[in-house]
Scaffold this motif. Sequence first.
Motif, PDB file in Angstrom:
ATOM      1  N   SER A  22       1.901  15.876  -0.051  1.00 36.69           N
ATOM      2  CA  SER A  22       3.162  15.945   0.684  1.00 36.69           C
ATOM      3  C   SER A  22       3.564  14.553   1.179  1.00 36.69           C
ATOM      4  N   THR A  23       4.820  14.443   1.626  1.00 38.14           N
ATOM      5  CA  THR A  23       5.306  13.168   2.155  1.00 38.14           C
ATOM      6  C   THR A  23       4.717  12.929   3.542  1.00 38.14           C
ATOM      7  N   PRO A  24       4.171  11.747   3.778  1.00 38.65           N
ATOM      8  CA  PRO A  24       3.589  11.469   5.115  1.00 38.65           C
ATOM      9  C   PRO A  24       4.656  11.532   6.201  1.00 38.65           C
ATOM     10  N   THR A  25       4.270  11.958   7.370  1.00 34.09           N
ATOM     11  CA  THR A  25       5.192  12.002   8.499  1.00 34.09           C
ATOM     12  C   THR A  25       5.332  10.607   9.105  1.00 34.09           C
TER      13      THR A  25
ATOM     14  N   LEU B  23       0.835  -1.190   0.000  1.00 33.17           N
ATOM     15  CA  LEU B  23       0.000   0.000   0.000  1.00 33.17           C
ATOM     16  C   LEU B  23       0.877   1.249   0.000  1.00 33.17           C
ATOM     17  N   LYS B  24       0.514   2.211  -0.802  1.00 33.57           N
ATOM     18  CA  LYS B  24       1.221   3.490  -0.844  1.00 33.57           C
ATOM     19  C   LYS B  24       0.373   4.548  -0.165  1.00 33.57           C
ATOM     20  N   ALA B  25       0.957   5.210   0.823  1.00 25.59           N
ATOM     21  CA  ALA B  25       0.239   6.256   1.553  1.00 25.59           C
ATOM     22  C   ALA B  25       0.184   7.529   0.724  1.00 25.59           C
ATOM     23  N   VAL B  26      -1.009   8.113   0.674  1.00 27.70           N
ATOM     24  CA  VAL B  26      -1.215   9.336  -0.108  1.00 27.70           C
ATOM     25  C   VAL B  26      -1.881  10.373   0.782  1.00 27.70           C
TER      26      VAL B  26
ATOM     27  N   PRO C 175      -5.384   8.482   9.116  1.00 23.22           N
ATOM     28  CA  PRO C 175      -4.838   9.798   8.792  1.00 23.22           C
ATOM     29  C   PRO C 175      -4.432   9.919   7.334  1.00 23.22           C
ATOM     30  N   LEU C 176      -4.347   8.784   6.620  1.00 23.75           N
ATOM     31  CA  LEU C 176      -3.924   8.789   5.224  1.00 23.75           C
ATOM     32  C   LEU C 176      -4.850   7.898   4.410  1.00 23.75           C
ATOM     33  N   THR C 177      -4.857   8.124   3.104  1.00 20.36           N
ATOM     34  CA  THR C 177      -5.505   7.183   2.201  1.00 20.36           C
ATOM     35  C   THR C 177      -4.416   6.348   1.536  1.00 20.36           C
ATOM     36  N   PHE C 178      -4.797   5.172   1.011  1.00 23.69           N
ATOM     37  CA  PHE C 178      -3.806   4.257   0.470  1.00 23.69           C
ATOM     38  C   PHE C 178      -4.203   3.793  -0.922  1.00 23.69           C
ATOM     39  N   GLU C 179      -3.195   3.668  -1.750  1.00 22.10           N
ATOM     40  CA  GLU C 179      -3.350   3.087  -3.073  1.00 22.10           C
ATOM     41  C   GLU C 179      -2.692   1.714  -3.074  1.00 22.10           C
ATOM     42  N   VAL C 180      -3.386   0.716  -3.619  1.00 23.90           N
ATOM     43  CA  VAL C 180      -2.831  -0.635  -3.689  1.00 23.90           C
ATOM     44  C   VAL C 180      -1.842  -0.691  -4.849  1.00 23.90           C
ATOM     45  N   GLN C 181      -0.561  -0.791  -4.518  1.00 26.28           N
ATOM     46  CA  GLN C 181       0.473  -0.858  -5.546  1.00 26.28           C
ATOM     47  C   GLN C 181       0.571  -2.248  -6.154  1.00 26.28           C
ATOM     48  N   SER C 182       0.406  -3.277  -5.312  1.00 27.39           N
ATOM     49  CA  SER C 182       0.445  -4.648  -5.820  1.00 27.39           C
ATOM     50  C   SER C 182      -0.276  -5.566  -4.856  1.00 27.39           C
ATOM     51  N   GLN C 183      -0.785  -6.650  -5.404  1.00 20.74           N
ATOM     52  CA  GLN C 183      -1.438  -7.684  -4.598  1.00 20.74           C
ATOM     53  C   GLN C 183      -1.087  -9.033  -5.203  1.00 20.74           C
ATOM     54  N   GLU C 184      -0.413  -9.872  -4.422  1.00 16.88           N
ATOM     55  CA  GLU C 184       0.006 -11.157  -4.949  1.00 16.88           C
ATOM     56  C   GLU C 184      -0.118 -12.246  -3.897  1.00 16.88           C
ATOM     57  N   THR C 185      -0.240 -13.454  -4.380  1.00 17.08           N
ATOM     58  CA  THR C 185      -0.327 -14.613  -3.503  1.00 17.08           C
ATOM     59  C   THR C 185       1.071 -15.185  -3.284  1.00 17.08           C
ATOM     60  N   ILE C 186       1.407 -15.459  -2.035  1.00 22.04           N
ATOM     61  CA  ILE C 186       2.714 -16.003  -1.705  1.00 22.04           C
ATOM     62  C   ILE C 186       2.542 -17.429  -1.192  1.00 22.04           C
ATOM     63  N   SER C 187       3.512 -18.287  -1.534  1.00 19.37           N
ATOM     64  CA  SER C 187       3.444 -19.698  -1.138  1.00 19.37           C
ATOM     65  C   SER C 187       4.137 -19.895   0.197  1.00 19.37           C
ATOM     66  N   ALA C 188       3.953 -21.093   0.747  1.00 20.03           N
ATOM     67  CA  ALA C 188       4.551 -21.409   2.052  1.00 20.03           C
ATOM     68  C   ALA C 188       5.519 -22.575   1.924  1.00 20.03           C
TER      69      ALA C 188
ATOM     70  N   THR D  38       4.492  -4.330   7.938  1.00 17.83           N
ATOM     71  CA  THR D  38       5.777  -3.644   8.065  1.00 17.83           C
ATOM     72  C   THR D  38       5.799  -2.404   7.180  1.00 17.83           C
ATOM     73  N   ARG D  39       6.637  -1.474   7.558  1.00 14.68           N
ATOM     74  CA  ARG D  39       6.811  -0.264   6.766  1.00 14.68           C
ATOM     75  C   ARG D  39       7.959  -0.460   5.790  1.00 14.68           C
ATOM     76  N   GLN D  40       7.768   0.000   4.563  1.00 11.56           N
ATOM     77  CA  GLN D  40       8.780  -0.124   3.527  1.00 11.56           C
ATOM     78  C   GLN D  40       9.022   1.242   2.911  1.00 11.56           C
ATOM     79  N   GLY D  41      10.158   1.818   3.240  1.00 12.24           N
ATOM     80  CA  GLY D  41      10.446   3.144   2.744  1.00 12.24           C
ATOM     81  C   GLY D  41       9.638   4.212   3.446  1.00 12.24           C
ATOM     82  N   ALA D  42       9.482   5.363   2.778  1.00 16.38           N
ATOM     83  CA  ALA D  42       8.819   6.510   3.406  1.00 16.38           C
ATOM     84  C   ALA D  42       7.316   6.482   3.241  1.00 16.38           C
ATOM     85  N   THR D  43       6.811   5.798   2.203  1.00 15.36           N
ATOM     86  CA  THR D  43       5.378   5.904   1.915  1.00 15.36           C
ATOM     87  C   THR D  43       4.671   4.562   1.778  1.00 15.36           C
TER      88      THR D  43
END
Length: 651
Positions: free
Chosen positions: A71-74, A63-66, A372-385, A100-105
């Motif tokens: 502006s860049t989210p705090t 998810l990308k925070a918008v 506090p933010l809206t989110f855009e779905v950047q990717s959605q994938e199925t992961i194996s175990a 988990t958080r990945q990068g700034a957004t």
Amino acid sequence: MATSKARTRPVRTLVVLGVLIVAMFATIFAGTKLDAKSEDNPNGASWAPGLALDLQGGTELILKAVTEDGSTPTDEDMDQSIAVIRQRIDSSGVAEAEITRQGATNIVVGIPGEVSQSTIDLIVTPAQMAFRPVLQILAPGATATDEPTDGATDAATDAPTDGADDAAATDTATDAATDTATDAATAAPSDGASDAASDTATDAATDDATPATDPSDLAQITPEVQAEIDAFDCTDPANLTGGNSGSADDVLVTCDDTGTAKYVLGPVEISGDEIDSASAGLQTTQSGATTGAWEVALKFTGQGRDDFAASTERISTLESPRNQFAIVLDGLVISAPSVDEIIPNGEASITGSFTRESATTLANQLNFGALPLTFEVQSQETISATLGAEQLKQGLIAGVIGLLLVALYSLAQYRALGLVTLASLVIASIVTYGVITLMSWTQGYRLSLPGVAGLIVAIGITADSFIVYFERIRDELRDGRPLVGAVERGWSRARRTILASDTVNFLAAVILYVLAVGSVRGFAFTLGLTTVIDLIVVIMFTHPVLQLLAKTKFFGEGHRGSGLDPRRLGVDSIRYGGRGRVVTPKRPVADEVATLDADREPVAVGAAAGEGRRMTIAERRAAERKAAEAGTEPDQADAAPQARDQDEETH
């Protein structure tokens, strides 16, 4: 008398434990029949516990925070968003999700197992929530009409009567998040009321000179708004995707989130961030009795309380449906409760034909509908175990090896008594498996690889409790107590040690669970759970079993294979064998004879006496008897040694 009664209860305790275990697995069995796990019901009951993302696989969202201004989210906004997303996922019944958080957004969300679209929608739903007054409720289609059609009437009628009378519930509600748009709690206008409302709206639309006096004024429905109402179609899926909350100062034409009714709403009166808390629960009467009906308790902040009081003061005097306010999330109506009286304290109770699930869903939407933010779905994938399955296999092998080592040590050290350790471990394993499986169904718990590690560590913790108990029993036997008394006395001493040890382990698990995040909490949870189960098994299984075994001939008389053989314990002196019997070991009688000191207190003598150890009652009586047989006084027994050896005999 208390001790005697306690010794007669081991069978009762074992029966109670057996009943509890049977009841637990009977509940799971009933769940597999009534609420079985399936593709449509991923959180249903099953005989196997649910597995977490690292063991089962699942879905990963990026998810990308918008922000609204680009502006860049705090860091604070991102942290708060992660916390709210985690709460949303947990509230939906999914456990062991990885966020988990990945990068700034970006925020990476990993959800185990089959993920429903409603769960994904709940995660990415934008943060905009508002309370608007209802102006009209119409049929969902695009055809212009003066009154609701049968579909709209069916979806929006039958206002409740009982809910409005409760002291704590001053506004009755609908739950548009379930099967119908406005639920049974939304009061729709009758035909006459609908005609009057439509006529009024028409009059207002033709009189441009008449300004709106308040947010509920039908004069806001201008010809342009009426044209939008006529053209708006809630049966079109494109109008149900949300994302269009409209201007806060203008009329909003929208649908309920199921598309079964069309709403015409006034300007925003209260924003979603004015909600202090919301919770689902059973309704209670003024006397405190539970009615069995579900409700959603809603509480506003200071400013929200004032705004809500002013709004309810106005709309409570209006006709239906203008006596309703709509709760709008992401541009769609999720509930439209009616108000029958003023609510001055900012605490409302939304009632209606709620189920537990629908009430919880609405409470979650109210609680966590203001990211506090809206989110855009950047990717959605199925992961194996695949990797997780291999790790699980290795973890189970490690657990089996650990269990075998504990079994070998117990049998070597305690012989037949070690079988009690194995039986206790088996019972603990059965209870643990049942509890985890039951929690997977009822609480959405999922077992992760760190959780498996916690279960393996629990083998040592559980075995340690048994060792403490067995060693206490041996200590009591060395002091000359019979086995029955040694079991009771050893338990009273070992119990304090076991409680102290398990308390420390449990507190460590709780602290780790509270302070840790992610998969580490899975380890802490299983560690704490198995610690509690260890205590239950020791109290309700191990101790009662030893009480019963102490009365058998094999253990009571200290058979060589029992693990309680006096020779292996270093007990060479005369001991009490039960039922008035005294057992003497194979060695010269002279070494068995005791003398009395100046105060006539019995003191053991000889190499086996333990360097002046005070004699037990059995030892003293045996020494006096042998002294009498030798024709000497007890204090002169050491002067008349016997040269012959005696085989061990029972007197």
